[in-house]
Design a protein around this motif. Structure first.
Motif, PDB file in Angstrom:
ATOM      1  N   LEU A  17       0.849  -1.193   0.000  1.00  8.61           N
ATOM      2  CA  LEU A  17       0.000   0.000   0.000  1.00  8.61           C
ATOM      3  C   LEU A  17       0.883   1.241   0.000  1.00  8.61           C
ATOM      4  CD1 LEU A  17      -2.916   1.217   0.356  1.00  8.61           C
ATOM      5  CD2 LEU A  17      -2.410   1.253   2.810  1.00  8.61           C
ATOM      6  N   VAL A  18       0.612   2.153  -0.925  1.00 11.64           N
ATOM      7  CA  VAL A  18       1.316   3.435  -0.963  1.00 11.64           C
ATOM      8  C   VAL A  18       0.274   4.539  -0.902  1.00 11.64           C
ATOM      9  CG1 VAL A  18       2.877   4.928  -2.254  1.00 11.64           C
ATOM     10  CG2 VAL A  18       3.155   2.445  -2.379  1.00 11.64           C
ATOM     11  N   THR A  19       0.263   5.313   0.165  1.00 11.49           N
ATOM     12  CA  THR A  19      -0.661   6.435   0.266  1.00 11.49           C
ATOM     13  C   THR A  19       0.068   7.726  -0.103  1.00 11.49           C
ATOM     14  OG1 THR A  19      -0.211   6.775   2.626  1.00 11.49           O
ATOM     15  CG2 THR A  19      -2.002   5.264   2.050  1.00 11.49           C
ATOM     16  N   PHE A  20      -0.712   8.717  -0.490  1.00  8.94           N
ATOM     17  CA  PHE A  20      -0.092   9.948  -0.984  1.00  8.94           C
ATOM     18  C   PHE A  20      -1.034  11.126  -0.794  1.00  8.94           C
ATOM     19  CE2 PHE A  20      -2.479   8.030  -4.404  1.00  8.94           C
ATOM     20  CZ  PHE A  20      -3.102   9.079  -5.059  1.00  8.94           C
ATOM     21  N   ASN A  21      -0.444  12.284  -0.640  1.00  5.80           N
ATOM     22  CA  ASN A  21      -1.125  13.562  -0.858  1.00  5.80           C
ATOM     23  C   ASN A  21      -0.163  14.353  -1.739  1.00  5.80           C
ATOM     24  OD1 ASN A  21       0.766  14.352   1.151  1.00  5.80           O
ATOM     25  ND2 ASN A  21      -0.791  14.331   2.745  1.00  5.80           N
ATOM     26  N   ASN A  22       0.389  15.448  -1.254  1.00  7.21           N
ATOM     27  CA  ASN A  22       1.392  16.126  -2.074  1.00  7.21           C
ATOM     28  C   ASN A  22       2.744  15.416  -2.024  1.00  7.21           C
ATOM     29  OD1 ASN A  22       1.221  17.160   0.679  1.00  7.21           O
ATOM     30  ND2 ASN A  22       2.937  18.482   0.127  1.00  7.21           N
ATOM     31  N   VAL A  23       2.929  14.526  -1.042  1.00  5.73           N
ATOM     32  CA  VAL A  23       4.111  13.670  -0.984  1.00  5.73           C
ATOM     33  C   VAL A  23       3.638  12.217  -0.935  1.00  5.73           C
ATOM     34  CG1 VAL A  23       5.551  15.407   0.127  1.00  5.73           C
ATOM     35  CG2 VAL A  23       4.237  13.815   1.538  1.00  5.73           C
ATOM     36  N   VAL A  24       4.599  11.291  -0.991  1.00  7.60           N
ATOM     37  CA  VAL A  24       4.284   9.862  -1.020  1.00  7.60           C
ATOM     38  C   VAL A  24       4.805   9.227   0.255  1.00  7.60           C
ATOM     39  CG1 VAL A  24       4.635   7.697  -2.273  1.00  7.60           C
ATOM     40  CG2 VAL A  24       4.400   9.850  -3.529  1.00  7.60           C
ATOM     41  N   GLY A  25       3.969   8.418   0.903  1.00  9.42           N
ATOM     42  CA  GLY A  25       4.395   7.730   2.110  1.00  9.42           C
ATOM     43  C   GLY A  25       5.585   6.826   1.860  1.00  9.42           C
ATOM     44  N   SER A  26       6.456   6.693   2.874  1.00 11.29           N
ATOM     45  CA  SER A  26       7.677   5.902   2.697  1.00 11.29           C
ATOM     46  C   SER A  26       7.808   4.757   3.692  1.00 11.29           C
ATOM     47  CB  SER A  26       8.905   6.809   2.822  1.00 11.29           C
ATOM     48  OG  SER A  26       8.918   7.460   4.094  1.00 11.29           O
ATOM     49  N   ALA A  27       7.019   4.765   4.771  1.00  9.20           N
ATOM     50  CA  ALA A  27       7.105   3.728   5.796  1.00  9.20           C
ATOM     51  C   ALA A  27       5.745   3.576   6.463  1.00  9.20           C
ATOM     52  CB  ALA A  27       8.179   4.071   6.828  1.00  9.20           C
ATOM     53  N   SER A  28       5.571   2.505   7.226  1.00  8.06           N
ATOM     54  CA  SER A  28       4.274   2.255   7.855  1.00  8.06           C
ATOM     55  C   SER A  28       3.885   3.334   8.847  1.00  8.06           C
ATOM     56  CB  SER A  28       4.298   0.896   8.558  1.00  8.06           C
ATOM     57  OG  SER A  28       5.301   0.871   9.560  1.00  8.06           O
ATOM     58  N   THR A  29       4.865   4.045   9.385  1.00  7.85           N
ATOM     59  CA  THR A  29       4.596   5.085  10.380  1.00  7.85           C
ATOM     60  C   THR A  29       4.680   6.499   9.807  1.00  7.85           C
ATOM     61  OG1 THR A  29       6.931   5.029  11.037  1.00  7.85           O
ATOM     62  CG2 THR A  29       5.396   3.634  12.281  1.00  7.85           C
ATOM     63  N   SER A  30       4.779   6.636   8.493  1.00  2.00           N
ATOM     64  CA  SER A  30       4.899   7.964   7.886  1.00  2.00           C
ATOM     65  C   SER A  30       3.699   8.841   8.212  1.00  2.00           C
ATOM     66  CB  SER A  30       5.022   7.856   6.363  1.00  2.00           C
ATOM     67  OG  SER A  30       6.196   7.189   5.994  1.00  2.00           O
ATOM     68  N   THR A  31       3.969  10.122   8.446  1.00  5.65           N
ATOM     69  CA  THR A  31       2.910  11.100   8.670  1.00  5.65           C
ATOM     70  C   THR A  31       3.212  12.346   7.851  1.00  5.65           C
ATOM     71  OG1 THR A  31       4.043  12.053  10.592  1.00  5.65           O
ATOM     72  CG2 THR A  31       2.433  10.288  11.020  1.00  5.65           C
ATOM     73  N   GLN A  32       2.206  13.224   7.758  1.00  7.25           N
ATOM     74  CA  GLN A  32       2.358  14.480   7.029  1.00  7.25           C
ATOM     75  C   GLN A  32       1.614  15.573   7.777  1.00  7.25           C
ATOM     76  OE1 GLN A  32       4.114  15.464   4.622  1.00  7.25           O
ATOM     77  NE2 GLN A  32       3.112  17.034   3.403  1.00  7.25           N
ATOM     78  N   ASN A  33       2.280  16.691   8.013  1.00  3.94           N
ATOM     79  CA  ASN A  33       1.614  17.847   8.592  1.00  3.94           C
ATOM     80  C   ASN A  33       0.775  18.539   7.530  1.00  3.94           C
ATOM     81  OD1 ASN A  33       2.986  17.254  10.910  1.00  3.94           O
ATOM     82  ND2 ASN A  33       4.470  18.899  10.736  1.00  3.94           N
ATOM     83  N   ASP A  34      -0.468  18.832   7.857  1.00  6.00           N
ATOM     84  CA  ASP A  34      -1.359  19.444   6.881  1.00  6.00           C
ATOM     85  C   ASP A  34      -2.449  20.228   7.601  1.00  6.00           C
ATOM     86  OD1 ASP A  34      -2.364  20.131   4.443  1.00  6.00           O
ATOM     87  OD2 ASP A  34      -2.913  18.108   3.828  1.00  6.00           O
ATOM     88  N   SER A  35      -3.168  21.030   6.847  1.00  3.04           N
ATOM     89  CA  SER A  35      -4.246  21.835   7.419  1.00  3.04           C
ATOM     90  C   SER A  35      -5.366  20.932   7.919  1.00  3.04           C
ATOM     91  CB  SER A  35      -4.802  22.798   6.370  1.00  3.04           C
ATOM     92  OG  SER A  35      -3.789  23.654   5.896  1.00  3.04           O
ATOM     93  N   ASN A  36      -5.895  21.237   9.093  1.00  2.00           N
ATOM     94  CA  ASN A  36      -6.989  20.450   9.644  1.00  2.00           C
ATOM     95  C   ASN A  36      -8.261  20.570   8.819  1.00  2.00           C
ATOM     96  OD1 ASN A  36      -5.819  19.191  11.940  1.00  2.00           O
ATOM     97  ND2 ASN A  36      -5.897  21.129  13.056  1.00  2.00           N
ATOM     98  N   ILE A  37      -8.467  21.738   8.221  1.00  2.00           N
ATOM     99  CA  ILE A  37      -9.693  21.967   7.451  1.00  2.00           C
ATOM    100  C   ILE A  37      -9.358  22.226   5.993  1.00  2.00           C
ATOM    101  CG2 ILE A  37     -11.735  23.430   7.211  1.00  2.00           C
ATOM    102  CD1 ILE A  37     -11.606  23.901  10.230  1.00  2.00           C
TER     103      ILE A  37
END
Length: 210
Positions: free
Chosen positions: A23-43
Motif C-alpha cells: 500500500l502506498v498512500t499519498f497527498n502532495n508527498v508519497v508515504g515511505s514507511a508504515s509510520t509515515s505522517t504528514q503535517n497538513d491543514s486540519n480543514i
C-alpha cells in the motif's frame, strides 16, 4: 465508502488468489514507511484558523517471503486514513512500480491499482509537471510488464473529463492506455459505487493470474 470498498477488494483477492499486498498512500508527498505522517491543514489551506494537524501517510512495503503477504497490515493501515492536501498520483505509482521491481516474488503477476478522488496537482520524482509525472510512471509500468488499473472518483461531474484524460484507457495520455498489459480505467461518480469497481478489478486480476 472508499475504505470499505478497498477492504472488500483485499478480502476478495486474499480469498481467491495467492496475492501479496502493498500500500502506498499519498497527498502532495508519497508515504515511505508504515509510520509515515504528514503535517497538513486540519480543514483547508485557505482556512488557517483551523490549524495544522498530523495525518497518517503510510506505506506498507512489499515482501518476497511466501508467508509475508501483508494482508493484515494493509487492511489495518486503512483505518486512520483521511483526505488531505495535494495529489501526487505519478509519484505514488512510481513508488509501487519500484517495489515490484525490487521486492516481488519471482514470476509473480504484477498490477498497480491507482485510486484517487482528484487529479494530479504535484509532480516528482519523474517530472516536476504533475501530468507528465503520471505519463512517465505509466510508461515505466508498460516496459516492466505491470498492469495499472485506475479508479477515478469524480463526485463533482466536472472532474470526470479531466480524470478520464489523465487516468483513462481510451485517451492518448491516459495512464491505463499507456501502461497496457491489460490495464483499465474505472470512472466512478458516487462513492457508494466503488465496491463494484473494485470487485471488477478483483475479477480481472484473478483472470490475469490464471
Amino acid at each position: 465508502d472508499a475504505k470499505n470498498a478497498a477492504r472488500e477488494f483485499f478480502d476478495l483477492m486474499n480469498k481467491n488468489s495467492n496475492a501479496h499486498f502493498a500500500l502506498v498512500t499519498f497527498n502532495n508527498v508519497v508515504g515511505s514507511a508504515s509510520t509515515s505522517t504528514q503535517n497538513d491543514s486540519n480543514i483547508a489551506t485557505n482556512f488557517p484558523a483551523g490549524g495544522i494537524g498530523i495525518f497518517p501517510l503510510p506505506a506498507i512495503l512489499l515482501k518476497k517471503l511466501e508467508a509475508q503477504t501483508n494482508f493484515d497490515e494493509v487492511k489495518g493501515a486503512l483505518t486512520n486514513l483521511v483526505a488531505s492536501d495535494g495529489t501526487n498520483i505519478g509519484g505514488s505509482c512510481d513508488r509501487a512500480i519500484e517495489m515490484f521491481t525490487n521486492e516481488s516474488r519471482p514470476n509473480a503477476k504484477k498490477a498497480v491499482i491507482v485510486f484517487t478522488d482528484g487529479e494530479p496537482t504535484v509532480g516528482g520524482p519523474l517530472s516536476g509537471d504533475p501530468e507528465q509525472n503520471c505519463i512517465l510512471a505509466a510508461q515505466k509500468a508498460r516496459t516492466r510488464g505491470i498492469a495499472v488499473y485506475t479508479v477515478g472518483l469524480a463526485q463533482d461531474p466536472s472532474q470526470l473529463a479531466l480524470q478520464r484524460r489523465i487516468l483513462g484507457d481510451d485517451t492518448p495520455q491516459g495512464m491505463a492506455k499507456i501502461a497496457g498489459n491489460g490495464s483499465k480505467f474505472f470512472p466512478v461518480t458516487n462513492a457508494a459505487n466503488l465496491r463494484s469497481a473494485f470487485a471488477s478489478i478483483a475479477r480481472q486480476l484473478s483472470q490475469l493470474v490464471e
